[in-house]
Design an enzyme around this catalytic site. Structure first.
Site, PDB file in Angstrom:
ATOM      1  N   HIS A 169       0.871  -1.178   0.000  1.00 19.68           N
ATOM      2  CA  HIS A 169       0.000   0.000   0.000  1.00 19.68           C
ATOM      3  C   HIS A 169       0.911   1.232   0.000  1.00 19.68           C
ATOM      4  O   HIS A 169       2.034   1.179   0.509  1.00 19.68           O
ATOM      5  CB  HIS A 169      -0.838  -0.056   1.284  1.00 19.68           C
ATOM      6  CG  HIS A 169      -1.880   0.999   1.407  1.00 19.68           C
ATOM      7  ND1 HIS A 169      -1.597   2.263   1.844  1.00 19.68           N
ATOM      8  CD2 HIS A 169      -3.210   0.969   1.162  1.00 19.68           C
ATOM      9  CE1 HIS A 169      -2.719   2.978   1.870  1.00 19.68           C
ATOM     10  NE2 HIS A 169      -3.714   2.218   1.458  1.00 19.68           N
ATOM     11  N   ASP A 211       3.008  -4.724   8.148  1.00 20.46           N
ATOM     12  CA  ASP A 211       1.781  -3.939   8.018  1.00 20.46           C
ATOM     13  C   ASP A 211       0.614  -4.933   8.071  1.00 20.46           C
ATOM     14  O   ASP A 211       0.345  -5.647   7.096  1.00 20.46           O
ATOM     15  CB  ASP A 211       1.818  -3.178   6.685  1.00 20.46           C
ATOM     16  CG  ASP A 211       0.496  -2.497   6.368  1.00 20.46           C
ATOM     17  OD1 ASP A 211      -0.442  -2.598   7.172  1.00 20.46           O
ATOM     18  OD2 ASP A 211       0.412  -1.869   5.298  1.00 20.46           O
ATOM     19  N   GLN A 235      -4.610  -5.375   6.802  1.00 21.00           N
ATOM     20  CA  GLN A 235      -5.650  -6.230   6.199  1.00 21.00           C
ATOM     21  C   GLN A 235      -5.567  -7.645   6.752  1.00 21.00           C
ATOM     22  O   GLN A 235      -6.116  -8.577   6.154  1.00 21.00           O
ATOM     23  CB  GLN A 235      -5.488  -6.261   4.664  1.00 21.00           C
ATOM     24  CG  GLN A 235      -5.624  -4.914   3.997  1.00 21.00           C
ATOM     25  CD  GLN A 235      -7.043  -4.353   4.042  1.00 21.00           C
ATOM     26  OE1 GLN A 235      -8.002  -5.050   4.403  1.00 21.00           O
ATOM     27  NE2 GLN A 235      -7.207  -3.092   3.694  1.00 21.00           N
ATOM     28  N   LYS A 248     -10.641  -0.819  10.272  1.00 22.57           N
ATOM     29  CA  LYS A 248     -10.833  -2.016   9.433  1.00 22.57           C
ATOM     30  C   LYS A 248     -11.145  -3.235  10.301  1.00 22.57           C
ATOM     31  O   LYS A 248     -11.484  -4.297   9.802  1.00 22.57           O
ATOM     32  CB  LYS A 248      -9.588  -2.264   8.584  1.00 22.57           C
ATOM     33  CG  LYS A 248      -9.290  -1.114   7.621  1.00 22.57           C
ATOM     34  CD  LYS A 248      -8.065  -1.407   6.806  1.00 22.57           C
ATOM     35  CE  LYS A 248      -7.433  -0.180   6.203  1.00 22.57           C
ATOM     36  NZ  LYS A 248      -8.164   0.403   5.094  1.00 22.57           N
ATOM     37  N   CYS A 280      -4.835   2.614  -3.633  1.00 23.22           N
ATOM     38  CA  CYS A 280      -3.594   3.094  -3.003  1.00 23.22           C
ATOM     39  C   CYS A 280      -2.481   2.071  -3.159  1.00 23.22           C
ATOM     40  O   CYS A 280      -1.669   1.850  -2.245  1.00 23.22           O
ATOM     41  CB  CYS A 280      -3.803   3.431  -1.529  1.00 23.22           C
ATOM     42  SG  CYS A 280      -5.050   4.689  -1.273  1.00 23.22           S
TER      43      CYS A 280
HETATM   44  N1  C6P Z   1      -6.306   0.547   2.814  1.00 24.28           N
HETATM   45  C1  C6P Z   1      -8.157   0.265   1.256  1.00 24.28           C
HETATM   46  O1  C6P Z   1      -9.239   0.595   0.747  1.00 24.28           O
HETATM   47  P1  C6P Z   1      -5.030   3.816   7.079  1.00 24.28           P
HETATM   48  O2  C6P Z   1      -5.514   4.660   5.931  1.00 24.28           O
HETATM   49  O3  C6P Z   1      -3.861   4.427   7.796  1.00 24.28           O
HETATM   50  O4  C6P Z   1      -6.126   3.379   7.990  1.00 24.28           O
HETATM   51  O5  C6P Z   1      -4.513   2.442   6.421  1.00 24.28           O
HETATM   52  C2  C6P Z   1      -3.527   2.456   5.436  1.00 24.28           C
HETATM   53  C3  C6P Z   1      -3.300   1.088   4.891  1.00 24.28           C
HETATM   54  C4  C6P Z   1      -2.067   0.491   5.091  1.00 24.28           C
HETATM   55  N2  C6P Z   1      -1.818  -0.756   4.660  1.00 24.28           N
HETATM   56  C5  C6P Z   1      -2.744  -1.479   4.008  1.00 24.28           C
HETATM   57  C6  C6P Z   1      -2.417  -2.868   3.573  1.00 24.28           C
HETATM   58  C7  C6P Z   1      -4.015  -0.930   3.770  1.00 24.28           C
HETATM   59  O6  C6P Z   1      -4.930  -1.657   3.150  1.00 24.28           O
HETATM   60  C8  C6P Z   1      -4.292   0.399   4.205  1.00 24.28           C
HETATM   61  C9  C6P Z   1      -5.621   1.039   3.915  1.00 24.28           C
HETATM   62  C10 C6P Z   1      -7.644   0.993   2.479  1.00 24.28           C
HETATM   63  O7  C6P Z   1      -7.516  -0.663   0.805  1.00 24.28           O
HETATM   64  C11 C6P Z   1      -7.776   2.468   2.319  1.00 24.28           C
HETATM   65  S1  C6P Z   1      -6.672   3.124   1.115  1.00 24.28           S
END
Ligand code: C6P
Length: 420
Positions: free
Chosen positions: A135, A214, A217, A240, A378
């Site tokens: 991401h 990370d 997910q 999430k 992203c």
């Molecule tokens: N992905 C998606 O629709 P934040 O925005 O800080 O809560 O998470 C960022 C982030 C980091 N790593 C991974 C693997 C992610 O999937 C995400 C967030 C969302 O896929 C919003 S872009």
């Protein structure tokens, strides 16, 4: 079953999905004249009543600043905030609550590590390894660091199923490698990476290399034990995991967090302040400058309690069935190509359809009450690998049903027929 049978032989009672769905008020609404089918869980998950109640209870009864007041409300707020930290500690099987830092989300957690650890301990010429499926939140913070200090990014490639190509991983690690930052599960492809194996290989190469996972997910789909993983840092976002937005978690190994300088300065992170210089509070406060998202942390604690009460293994089993059902339903559609067909996947169905722009499909699905995400998610390097500007992404949670996935497939077929 006899008492000599191993624990894993225990047959799990399946989730009662219809009953569980009752816990999520937002799922019971009409959108554009149809019952909502929410398939955008990877962007953010809907919230169970237990989380909404915890937020309301806090604001109605205990609202006060934390770590600052002698009065009863402040003590209750502090207790609830710290109880949430303990819930996170237990959830990730972390040794000490001092290793749990509340942040705004995964993005802030990674930026904190890149800026604090990176600037203090990495030098010009050092190498940071990430992967092609990260991401943007696990790419750009490292690019910023590299620009600032003259370090270099190395990238693990992916194959056409959307899996990491680890054949040359050991060759990618060399005497300049100082940091490896990898996502556990891909938001754009659904691929579940062999993170334990990756950490083991990094450790075998050089135990001084630091590893960040990370888990944004991952934690809502599978159980994570950071001690078994043996990583140095782990991040995830509360929203999430059925918790509120604006709250997330950074786990860091204690000795590393202790050695790292503060990321931001302000209230609550200091020991003493004078114009001759200041000293820092103990962990984890050193990294929590300013009034934190108290309600968010409490809501996240409630979300963790909720997920643990359902049982993450039952959630995983349920989602495995849903993914198989959804994959078969989409694969039967002529002209549809799944992007991300890894052997080990979680509930993400990313796809394109011949001759129809993903945004058109997303809009037509929305007209039928079906919420998906369209775009690059992203993860532009993933799109570049597959030679597409965007995909349609249906992302699952245990609250989804097979019927909803059938409605998705039917909606796609209808969209295709409109373009013929
Ligand atoms: N992905 C998606 O629709 P934040 O925005 O800080 O809560 O998470 C960022 C982030 C980091 N790593 C991974 C693997 C992610 O999937 C995400 C967030 C969302 O896929 C919003 S872009």
């Amino acid at each position: 079953m006899t008492s000599t049978e191993p624990h894993h032989a225990t047959i799990l009672e399946p989730l009662d999905v219809q009953r569980v769905r009752e816990d999520f008020p937002a799922l019971h609404q009409q959108v554009n004249g149809h019952p909502l089918v929410y398939l955008d869980n990877a962007a953010t998950a809907q919230k169970p009543r237990a989380v909404l109640d915890a937020l309301q209870h806090y604001y109605e009864n205990d609202n006060a600043n934390v770590h600052r007041g002698v009065h009863m409300l402040s003590q209750r707020a502090t207790d609830a905030y710290e109880a949430a930290r303990e819930a996170v500690r237990a959830f990730l099987n972390v040794e000490s609550e001092k290793e749990i830092v509340f942040v705004r989300g995964a993005t802030e957690g990674i930026n904190l590590v890149a800026q604090s650890f990176g600037r203090a301990f990495l030098r010009a010429g050092d190498e940071i390894v990430i992967s092609h499926m990260e991401h943007h939140s696990n790419i750009v913070p490292w690019q910023l660091l590299c620009e600032a200090i003259g370090a270099k990014l190395r990238v693990i490639p992916i194959n056409d199923r959307g899996e990491l190509v680890l054949d040359d991983f050991d060759a990618l690690l060399n005497e300049r490698t100082r940091f490896v930052s990898i996502l556990h599960t891909s938001n754009a492809l659904g691929t579940v990476n062999p993170v334990e194996d990756i950490v083991r290989r990094v450790r075998a190469h050089n135990p001084e290399i630091r590893v960040l996972i990370d888990g944004c997910q991952a934690v809502q789909h599978t159980s994570v034990d950071v001690r078994a993983l043996d990583c140095d840092f782990f991040v995830f976002s509360g929203h999430k995991l059925f918790g509120p937005t604006g709250i997330g978690v950074l786990y860091g190994r204690r000795e590393l967090l202790e050695a790292m300088p503060p990321y931001q300065g302000g209230g609550d992170m200091i020991d003493r302040v004078s114009f001759d210089g200041s000293t820092w509070a103990d962990l984890p406060n050193k990294f929590e400058a300013g009034t934190p998202h108290i309600a968010g942390a409490i809501g996240l604690g409630a979300a963790i309690d909720y997920v643990r009460a359902l049982g993450i293994e039952r959630i995983e089993a349920r989602e495995r069935e849903l993914l198989a059902h959804g994959t078969a339903a989409l694969e039967s559609i002529p002209g549809l190509r799944l992007i991300g067909t890894a052997a080990h996947k979680t509930g993400v169905l990313s796809f394109i359809v011949d001759g129809i722009h993903p945004h058109d499909i997303g809009t037509l699905l929305d007209m039928r009450g079906i919420a998906v995400r369209v775009g690059h998610h992203c993860a532009q390097p993933v799109m570049q690998h597959f030679g597409v500007p965007a995909t349609v992404r249906a992302s699952l949670a245990f609250t989804n049903t097979s019927e909803e996935l059938d409605r998705l497939a039917e909606g796609i077929r209808k969209a295709i027929s409109m373009f013929q």
